[in-house]
Design a protein around this motif. Structure first.
Motif, PDB file in Angstrom:
ATOM      1  N   PHE A 180      53.779 -21.313  21.424  1.00 46.82           N
ATOM      2  CA  PHE A 180      52.798 -21.525  20.362  1.00 46.82           C
ATOM      3  C   PHE A 180      51.676 -22.400  20.914  1.00 46.82           C
ATOM      4  CE2 PHE A 180      51.056 -22.073  16.238  1.00 46.82           C
ATOM      5  CZ  PHE A 180      51.698 -21.194  15.382  1.00 46.82           C
ATOM      6  N   ASP A 188      50.992 -26.907  15.034  1.00 49.56           N
ATOM      7  CA  ASP A 188      50.955 -25.989  16.172  1.00 49.56           C
ATOM      8  C   ASP A 188      51.831 -26.438  17.332  1.00 49.56           C
ATOM      9  OD1 ASP A 188      49.032 -24.441  14.810  1.00 49.56           O
ATOM     10  OD2 ASP A 188      47.415 -25.709  15.561  1.00 49.56           O
ATOM     11  N   ALA A 189      52.402 -27.632  17.243  1.00 54.61           N
ATOM     12  CA  ALA A 189      53.247 -28.119  18.328  1.00 54.61           C
ATOM     13  C   ALA A 189      54.615 -28.580  17.801  1.00 54.61           C
ATOM     14  CB  ALA A 189      52.549 -29.258  19.070  1.00 54.61           C
ATOM     15  N   ARG A 193      58.035 -26.275  17.686  1.00 51.74           N
ATOM     16  CA  ARG A 193      59.117 -26.845  18.501  1.00 51.74           C
ATOM     17  C   ARG A 193      60.383 -27.013  17.676  1.00 51.74           C
ATOM     18  NH1 ARG A 193      60.925 -32.153  19.664  1.00 51.74           N
ATOM     19  NH2 ARG A 193      61.600 -32.473  21.825  1.00 51.74           N
ATOM     20  N   ALA A 199      55.646 -25.080  23.040  1.00 50.59           N
ATOM     21  CA  ALA A 199      54.301 -25.281  22.510  1.00 50.59           C
ATOM     22  C   ALA A 199      53.398 -25.932  23.548  1.00 50.59           C
ATOM     23  CB  ALA A 199      54.345 -26.145  21.246  1.00 50.59           C
TER      24      ALA A 199
END
Length: 236
Positions: A180, A188-189, A193, A199
């Protein structure tokens, strides 16, 4: 680095800048042109108030209500008549420019696709899917994406686990095979995760202190190909 089969790419802040957001006066002007709509003079103020209203109790912090829901609440608050919220939403965003894709980001997307990776666009957005597809088409990269996962279509937003589940579903592979990539540490991380994906955070500034060491940062998505090569990435 674990083998990556699919890249899930965020849009705003990763591939593009921020597009204009619809404000009450603009939305009222669009709605007034729709058959059967009746929009009172105080609609713009009510729409802006609903858009800026804090989230409902129990809703995760920073997670926005979907645009048609906000539109419906504003209409109800002032007695406006909007016969079809879905069509009204499409009309609003058809009239409002989307964000423009960064040419360097577009070049990176084409290079990543050419490397053999599958690409999924995975974004929180109010814009309907046809609008976002048109934006990708204008940038010459629509053909690079195997699927689009958009909160406007799905009905839930990152970091809701159902969003990441949909990314894995359309990708057709386990979460561990998905990388990602986006600019927001939370959505987004850390969110991907927690779902089992790897990510990379796109961040031109300093690395967030609380970011786990297994999440890499790059200053621009244009650096992603080099990062993957340095990490020993192998595509399918």
């Amino acid at each position: 680095m674990a083998r990556t089969r699919v890249l899930a790419l965020d849009f705003v802040g990763t591939l593009a800048g921020h597009g204009p957001a619809p404000h009450g006066r603009f939305v009222a002007g669009v709605l007034q042109g729709l058959p059967g709509a009746a929009i009172p003079a105080d609609f713009p103020a009510r729409f802006d108030a609903v858009t800026g209203r804090p989230g409902e109790p129990g809703r995760p912090r920073g997670v926005r209500t979907l645009f048609p829901v906000r539109l419906g609440r504003a209409a109800q608050d002032c007695g406006a008549v909007v016969p079809d919220l879905r069509l009204a939403t499409e009309a609003v965003f058809a009239a409002l420019p989307d964000a423009e894709v960064d040419p360097r980001a577009a070049a990176a997307v084409r290079e990543l696709r050419a490397s053999g990776l599958s690409l999924v666009l995975a974004a929180n957005t109010d814009r309907p899917e046809p609008v976002r597809r048109g934006t990708l088409q204008d940038a010459g990269i629509a053909h690079c994406f195997d699927a689009l996962v958009l909160s406007s279509t799905l009905g839930v937003r990152k970091p809701d686990r159902r969003f990441y589940a949909e990314v894995a579903r359309v990708a057709g592979c386990p979460a561990g095979d998905i990388l990602f990539v986006g600019d927001n540490a939370r959505t987004d991380a850390l969110g991907p995760r927690a779902y089992g994906m790897s990510a990379v955070l796109v961040r031109p500034g300093p690395r967030p202190e609380a970011l786990p060491p297994d999440i890499a940062t790059i200053p621009h998505i244009g650096e992603l190909v080099r990062h993957l090569n340095q990490c020993g990435h192998e595509s399918s």
